[in-house]
Motif scaffolding. Structure first.
Motif, PDB file in Angstrom:
ATOM      1  N   VAL A 257       0.795  -1.332   0.211  1.00 21.02           N
ATOM      2  CA  VAL A 257      -0.010   0.141   0.117  1.00 21.02           C
ATOM      3  C   VAL A 257       1.474   1.241  -0.133  1.00 21.02           C
ATOM      4  CG1 VAL A 257      -1.796   1.742   1.304  1.00 21.02           C
ATOM      5  CG2 VAL A 257      -2.047  -1.131   1.061  1.00 21.02           C
ATOM      6  N   ILE A 258       0.319   1.833  -0.816  1.00 19.18           N
ATOM      7  CA  ILE A 258       0.865   3.411  -0.749  1.00 19.18           C
ATOM      8  C   ILE A 258       0.023   4.275  -0.659  1.00 19.18           C
ATOM      9  CG2 ILE A 258       2.515   4.926  -2.805  1.00 19.18           C
ATOM     10  CD1 ILE A 258       4.045   2.366  -1.488  1.00 19.18           C
ATOM     11  N   ASP A 259       0.434   5.053   0.250  1.00 24.99           N
ATOM     12  CA  ASP A 259      -0.931   5.957   0.980  1.00 24.99           C
ATOM     13  C   ASP A 259      -1.143   7.398   0.724  1.00 24.99           C
ATOM     14  OD1 ASP A 259       0.776   7.093   2.684  1.00 24.99           O
ATOM     15  OD2 ASP A 259      -0.216   6.013   4.899  1.00 24.99           O
ATOM     16  N   GLY A 260      -2.249   7.947   0.994  1.00 18.59           N
ATOM     17  CA  GLY A 260      -2.014   9.753   0.937  1.00 18.59           C
ATOM     18  C   GLY A 260      -1.170  10.560   1.122  1.00 18.59           C
ATOM     19  N   ASP A 261       0.031   9.899   1.801  1.00 17.74           N
ATOM     20  CA  ASP A 261       0.705  10.240   3.020  1.00 17.74           C
ATOM     21  C   ASP A 261       1.947  10.404   1.815  1.00 17.74           C
ATOM     22  OD1 ASP A 261       0.264  11.970   5.637  1.00 17.74           O
ATOM     23  OD2 ASP A 261       1.188  10.022   6.380  1.00 17.74           O
ATOM     24  N   PHE A 262       2.320   9.697   1.500  1.00 20.43           N
ATOM     25  CA  PHE A 262       3.089   8.919   0.162  1.00 20.43           C
ATOM     26  C   PHE A 262       2.783  10.285  -0.623  1.00 20.43           C
ATOM     27  CE2 PHE A 262       4.041   4.799   2.875  1.00 20.43           C
ATOM     28  CZ  PHE A 262       5.947   4.701   2.608  1.00 20.43           C
ATOM     29  N   ILE A 263       1.572   9.516  -1.135  1.00 22.67           N
ATOM     30  CA  ILE A 263       1.636  10.611  -2.709  1.00 22.67           C
ATOM     31  C   ILE A 263       1.705  12.021  -2.727  1.00 22.67           C
ATOM     32  CG2 ILE A 263      -0.008  11.225  -4.212  1.00 22.67           C
ATOM     33  CD1 ILE A 263       1.046   8.307  -4.459  1.00 22.67           C
ATOM     34  N   ILE A 264       1.351  12.272  -1.222  1.00 25.95           N
ATOM     35  CA  ILE A 264       1.595  13.805  -1.260  1.00 25.95           C
ATOM     36  C   ILE A 264       3.222  14.214  -1.644  1.00 25.95           C
ATOM     37  CG2 ILE A 264       1.186  15.600   0.331  1.00 25.95           C
ATOM     38  CD1 ILE A 264      -0.809  15.078   2.003  1.00 25.95           C
ATOM     39  N   GLY A 265       3.984  12.983  -0.512  1.00 25.04           N
ATOM     40  CA  GLY A 265       5.536  13.382  -0.337  1.00 25.04           C
ATOM     41  C   GLY A 265       5.649  13.406  -2.058  1.00 25.04           C
ATOM     42  N   ASN A 280       5.614  27.435  -2.289  1.00 28.46           N
ATOM     43  CA  ASN A 280       6.387  26.691  -1.520  1.00 28.46           C
ATOM     44  C   ASN A 280       5.840  26.191  -0.234  1.00 28.46           C
ATOM     45  OD1 ASN A 280       9.072  25.255  -0.884  1.00 28.46           O
ATOM     46  ND2 ASN A 280       9.715  26.130   0.306  1.00 28.46           N
ATOM     47  N   LYS A 281       4.519  25.661  -0.232  1.00 30.87           N
ATOM     48  CA  LYS A 281       3.635  25.278   1.081  1.00 30.87           C
ATOM     49  C   LYS A 281       2.827  24.183   0.715  1.00 30.87           C
ATOM     50  CE  LYS A 281       2.547  29.689   3.140  1.00 30.87           C
ATOM     51  NZ  LYS A 281       1.840  31.213   3.776  1.00 30.87           N
ATOM     52  N   VAL A 282       2.843  23.340   1.674  1.00 32.20           N
ATOM     53  CA  VAL A 282       2.055  22.238   1.451  1.00 32.20           C
ATOM     54  C   VAL A 282       0.921  21.922   2.734  1.00 32.20           C
ATOM     55  CG1 VAL A 282       2.058  19.855   1.508  1.00 32.20           C
ATOM     56  CG2 VAL A 282       3.614  21.113  -0.450  1.00 32.20           C
ATOM     57  N   VAL A 283      -0.482  21.722   2.787  1.00 25.05           N
ATOM     58  CA  VAL A 283      -1.074  21.915   3.617  1.00 25.05           C
ATOM     59  C   VAL A 283      -1.040  20.518   3.890  1.00 25.05           C
ATOM     60  CG1 VAL A 283      -3.903  21.870   4.092  1.00 25.05           C
ATOM     61  CG2 VAL A 283      -1.613  23.642   2.666  1.00 25.05           C
ATOM     62  N   ILE A 284      -1.083  19.693   4.827  1.00 28.39           N
ATOM     63  CA  ILE A 284      -1.246  17.837   5.293  1.00 28.39           C
ATOM     64  C   ILE A 284      -2.308  18.687   6.819  1.00 28.39           C
ATOM     65  CG2 ILE A 284       0.559  17.439   4.562  1.00 28.39           C
ATOM     66  CD1 ILE A 284       1.827  17.886   7.515  1.00 28.39           C
ATOM     67  N   THR A 285      -2.732  17.387   7.370  1.00 26.38           N
ATOM     68  CA  THR A 285      -3.612  17.189   8.351  1.00 26.38           C
ATOM     69  C   THR A 285      -2.588  16.603  10.072  1.00 26.38           C
ATOM     70  OG1 THR A 285      -3.930  15.053   8.220  1.00 26.38           O
ATOM     71  CG2 THR A 285      -5.836  16.748   7.109  1.00 26.38           C
ATOM     72  N   HIS A 331      -7.911  11.841   0.317  1.00 21.79           N
ATOM     73  CA  HIS A 331      -7.792  13.140  -0.658  1.00 21.79           C
ATOM     74  C   HIS A 331      -6.625  13.776  -0.931  1.00 21.79           C
ATOM     75  CE1 HIS A 331     -11.841  12.592   2.370  1.00 21.79           C
ATOM     76  NE2 HIS A 331     -12.849  12.562   0.641  1.00 21.79           N
ATOM     77  N   ILE A 332      -6.774  13.805  -1.789  1.00 23.04           N
ATOM     78  CA  ILE A 332      -5.378  14.487  -2.320  1.00 23.04           C
ATOM     79  C   ILE A 332      -5.887  15.638  -3.675  1.00 23.04           C
ATOM     80  CG2 ILE A 332      -3.365  14.473  -3.241  1.00 23.04           C
ATOM     81  CD1 ILE A 332      -2.998  12.922  -1.301  1.00 23.04           C
ATOM     82  N   ILE A 333      -5.619  17.349  -2.241  1.00 21.66           N
ATOM     83  CA  ILE A 333      -6.015  18.358  -3.500  1.00 21.66           C
ATOM     84  C   ILE A 333      -5.260  18.971  -4.652  1.00 21.66           C
ATOM     85  CG2 ILE A 333      -6.842  20.180  -3.274  1.00 21.66           C
ATOM     86  CD1 ILE A 333      -8.433  20.069  -1.121  1.00 21.66           C
ATOM     87  N   LEU A 334      -5.016  18.543  -6.275  1.00 18.03           N
ATOM     88  CA  LEU A 334      -4.295  19.622  -6.878  1.00 18.03           C
ATOM     89  C   LEU A 334      -5.048  21.148  -7.057  1.00 18.03           C
ATOM     90  CD1 LEU A 334      -3.476  16.506  -8.852  1.00 18.03           C
ATOM     91  CD2 LEU A 334      -2.021  17.561  -7.684  1.00 18.03           C
ATOM     92  N   GLY A 335      -4.489  21.828  -6.305  1.00 18.96           N
ATOM     93  CA  GLY A 335      -5.130  23.521  -6.246  1.00 18.96           C
ATOM     94  C   GLY A 335      -5.224  23.725  -7.526  1.00 18.96           C
ATOM     95  N   SER A 336      -4.168  23.825  -8.482  1.00 20.57           N
ATOM     96  CA  SER A 336      -4.583  24.222  -9.639  1.00 20.57           C
ATOM     97  C   SER A 336      -5.116  23.996 -10.697  1.00 20.57           C
ATOM     98  CB  SER A 336      -2.981  24.081 -10.352  1.00 20.57           C
ATOM     99  OG  SER A 336      -2.008  24.283 -10.015  1.00 20.57           O
TER     100      SER A 336
END
Length: 448
Positions: A257-265, A280-285, A331-336
């Protein structure tokens, strides 16, 4: 009256309050009144989509009847993923969007989520206005012509075209073998179709919805069978959505399993290398793994932390003008591209990275190491404030002090289910599992 709206709209067992036909009609009537108060001039148009649950059609009809009785026109797309609404309401200038879905929950559940014309969840004040209306005797507005119901299945292709246009020009996935789990949910048709259009060899499971099998032994929360499929078919990567398509979880070529944390990274590293990581910012919980935090620090990325919930991530991204944020849950948000999480959009952009890297997916994400983590849910009968439960709070404090800088503990109530969630990270799985067991025993003796 008990508050209806949680962190992700209204949710419950279909056929039970508040998801009875009568109450769903009243919710639609109340929502129409809120929209009429906000948009006083011109016609009001609302987009409606749903997932594949058996109860979705009937709940959609009752909600639609309520909206139409306030003069609102409802454009019914049919089955399509939740995040499609975030794009379509903006592209076609709808005043609002609404989704009939209970996301990753079992098939007997359902729910209602409202979106603004900007593609974001309704603000709290609008949800509170619905709840205020529901405390009164509701009547249809006088002198208002009934709104229209317009079947709009053609908007599915519009959403598909949008997804493809966000990708690198002439992206070719023909060298990828992909295991795909659609969770018998909203992406069961669109996802395989797009991946095959891009040239991928796709091996699909969870693509035969019956209305009763959404999220059952499949999807982003249950990836064992996907891992088996990936190994059997010698796939390069596995992709699993949840029922409404706003989450995505991956497996590597070994079925791990490759979860959301790995994908955000991974996405943070990729966007930064291409100078596209705005501000140069990333939003996490608060649930994001300590390993992700350390990886982002190594990249020189500034971290913005929010409570759990994609609506909080989305709002923090807006305030900080960030283009990437998300949750461990996928839940991954690609804000562009969109202001809310889209599992298929995220999957396509990750697959684009995999296709160009020409190296195993496990190596691509292997630059980041996660701390051992245990997650435990405790079913609760009531939500007692944690600080008021002396024995529980004392045990949490003891665990936190024992972990020091080598781990974390977080205890919180679920926003959508009657659960108390425990998350512990630490140096070894054995240690954190022992801490979790001790805490669960204390909680169960105190609460239940």
């Amino acid at each position: 009256m008990k508050r209806l709206f949680g962190t992700d709209g209204i949710r419950g067992l279909s056929g039970q309050y508040p998801l009875t036909p009568k109450e769903v009609y009243r919710i639609g009537l109340s929502a129409g009144m809120v929209l009429r108060d906000h948009y006083k001039d011109g016609p009001i148009r609302v987009l409606l989509v749903r997932d594949t649950r058996e109860s979705g059609s009937s709940l959609g009809r009752m909600l639609t009847d309520g909206l139409r009785d306030t003069g609102v026109d409802v454009f019914d797309v049919g089955v399509l993923c939740t995040p499609s609404v975030a794009y379509l309401v903006q592209a076609h200038q709808f005043q609002s969007g609404v989704v009939i879905s209970a996301s990753h929950n079992p098939p007997e559940f359902n729910g209602i989520k409202f979106f603004t014309r900007q593609g974001r969840k309704w603000p709290d004040v609008w949800e509170e206005a619905i709840e205020s209306h529901l405390t009164k005797t509701l009547k249809k507005p006088k002198g208002v012509e009934k709104g229209r119901l317009i079947p709009s299945p053609q908007l599915v292709e519009d959403y598909e075209s949008f997804l493809i246009k966000t990708l690198p020009h002439k992206l070719d996935l023909s060298k990828l073998r992909i295991g795909l789990d659609c969770s018998n949910g909203a992406n069961y048709s669109v996802a395989p179709q797009i991946l095959r259009f891009l040239g991928a060899s796709v091996f699909v499971m969870g693509d035969k919805p019956t209305g009763k099998n959404i999220n059952v032994r499949c999807g982003s929360q249950q990836t064992d069978r996907l891992g088996q499929l990936v190994r059997k078919k010698r796939c390069h990567v596995g992709v699993a959505f949840d029922g409404d398509g706003d989450r995505v979880i991956f497996t590597d070529e070994k079925g791990q399993v490759i979860d959301g944390d790995f994908i955000i990274g991974l996405l943070a590293k990729h966007l930064k290398s291409e100078k596209r990581l705005k501000n140069n910012k990333v939003v996490i919980t608060v649930m994001s793994n300590l390993g992700l935090r350390m990886a982002l620090v190594r990249l020189g990325v500034r971290i913005v932390e929010t409570p759990v919930g994609d609506r909080y991530v989305s709002e923090a991204m807006r305030k900080n003008r960030a283009v990437l944020g998300g949750e461990q849950s996928g839940h991954i948000i690609l804000g562009s591209y969109l202001p809310s999480g889209d599992g298929l959009l995220t999957a396509l952009h990750v697959l684009a990275i995999v296709a160009r890297a020409r190296t195993p997916f496990s190596h691509i994400v292997g630059w980041m190491r996660k701390f051992p983590q245990t997650l435990v849910n405790v079913l609760v009968k009531e939500r007692k404030p944690i600080p008021e439960m002396n024995g529980v709070q004392s045990k949490i404090d003891d665990i936190r002090n024992s972990l020091g800088q080598k781990g974390r503990i977080l205890v919180r109530y679920s926003g959508t289910e009657p659960l108390l969630r425990i998350m512990i990270e630490g140096p070894t799985k054995k240690i954190i599992d022992q801490y979790a067991s001790e805490l669960v025993t204390e909680i169960e003796s105190t609460i239940n």
